[in-house]
Design a protein around this motif. Structure first.
Motif, PDB file in Angstrom:
ATOM      1  N   UNK A 118      -1.382   4.906   2.453  1.00  0.00           N
ATOM      2  CA  UNK A 118      -0.758   3.593   2.608  1.00  0.00           C
ATOM      3  C   UNK A 118      -1.053   2.943   3.952  1.00  0.00           C
ATOM      4  N   UNK A 119      -1.354   3.729   4.954  1.00  0.00           N
ATOM      5  CA  UNK A 119      -1.568   3.190   6.289  1.00  0.00           C
ATOM      6  C   UNK A 119      -0.258   2.877   7.003  1.00  0.00           C
ATOM      7  N   UNK A 120       0.859   3.251   6.441  1.00  0.00           N
ATOM      8  CA  UNK A 120       2.184   2.990   7.047  1.00  0.00           C
ATOM      9  C   UNK A 120       2.820   4.317   7.444  1.00  0.00           C
ATOM     10  N   UNK A 132      13.825   0.226  -2.548  1.00  0.00           N
ATOM     11  CA  UNK A 132      12.515  -0.422  -2.575  1.00  0.00           C
ATOM     12  C   UNK A 132      11.453   0.442  -3.255  1.00  0.00           C
ATOM     13  N   UNK A 133      11.816   1.422  -4.002  1.00  0.00           N
ATOM     14  CA  UNK A 133      10.862   2.337  -4.619  1.00  0.00           C
ATOM     15  C   UNK A 133       9.891   1.596  -5.529  1.00  0.00           C
ATOM     16  N   UNK A 137       5.751   1.301  -5.023  1.00  0.00           N
ATOM     17  CA  UNK A 137       4.791   1.809  -6.010  1.00  0.00           C
ATOM     18  C   UNK A 137       3.887   0.679  -6.497  1.00  0.00           C
ATOM     19  N   UNK A 138       4.445  -0.523  -6.661  1.00  0.00           N
ATOM     20  CA  UNK A 138       3.619  -1.664  -7.065  1.00  0.00           C
ATOM     21  C   UNK A 138       2.649  -2.038  -5.937  1.00  0.00           C
ATOM     22  N   UNK A 139       3.088  -1.974  -4.704  1.00  0.00           N
ATOM     23  CA  UNK A 139       2.255  -2.351  -3.572  1.00  0.00           C
ATOM     24  C   UNK A 139       1.189  -1.293  -3.285  1.00  0.00           C
ATOM     25  N   UNK A 140       1.561  -0.016  -3.452  1.00  0.00           N
ATOM     26  CA  UNK A 140       0.633   1.094  -3.193  1.00  0.00           C
ATOM     27  C   UNK A 140       0.557   1.993  -4.430  1.00  0.00           C
ATOM     28  N   UNK A 141      -0.229   1.638  -5.444  1.00  0.00           N
ATOM     29  CA  UNK A 141      -0.298   2.457  -6.663  1.00  0.00           C
ATOM     30  C   UNK A 141      -0.890   3.845  -6.424  1.00  0.00           C
TER      31      UNK A 141
END
Length: 188
Positions: A118-120, A132-133, A137-141
């Motif tokens: 993810x880079x986070x 925010x799960x 998951x939508x942002x980082x599949x």
């Protein structure tokens, strides 16, 4: 009747009275013996009879019944929290439980893989347990692939199972993800 006849008549009457008295006394003795046999045996202490009186029943004391119970039960409870306070408490509970596992090598490896994908640096199990799960998951599949790979590791699976066996953790996740009202699955 002559005097002699009267004398013998009195001797016969006195003899019959004596015989009747002896028979009456023997009947009385038989009656007393029957009464003694009907009574329970006498207790003795060192062959000395002990007389035992049966206990007298206690007189009942009647109390006036009142409408109020004698003792009142008190339950100390915190007042119910509003939705935001409840979520804040749930976040604190999840963070506290997961802080116990922060030095676990399998968890650290999982965090490293999540940060690489993810880079986070802020994505960890606390973030995945929060509200925010679905957005994460939508942002980082690619997170699903990392989770699936680590789930194959038995040590990681054991650690995750330990975490999810904590009822406070489960309740907190339900509060955070808004799934409090969902009933448990039928097979569980």
């Amino acid at each position: 009747m002559s005097k002699k006849s009267r004398f013998f008549l009195w001797v016969i009457i006195v003899g019959l009275a004596f015989i009747a008295g002896v028979r009456a006394y023997r009947m009385y003795e038989g009656y007393v013996q029957a009464q003694l046999e009907a009574q329970p045996p006498t207790m003795t202490f060192n062959n000395v009879p002990v007389r035992r009186l049966p206990p007298q029943p206690e007189e009942q004391v009647y109390k006036r019944w009142t409408e109020e119970p004698a003792q009142k039960e008190f339950y100390l409870e915190n007042p119910p929290l509003d939705a935001e306070q409840e979520k804040e408490q749930a976040r604190a509970t999840v963070a506290s439980i997961l802080s116990d596992y922060k030095n676990n090598p399998e968890i650290q490896s999982f965090y490293a893989d999540l940060q690489q994908v993810t880079g986070r640096r802020d994505i960890d199990l606390t973030a995945l347990s929060g509200e925010n799960l679905t957005q994460l998951i939508q942002q980082y599949p690619q997170m699903q692939q990392v989770i699936a790979e680590h789930a194959k590791d038995p040590a990681f699976a054991q650690t995750i199972q330990e975490i999810f066996q904590n009822p406070q953790f489960i309740q907190s996740v339900k509060v955070l993800q808004g799934t409090e009202d969902i009933p448990p699955a039928a097979g569980k």
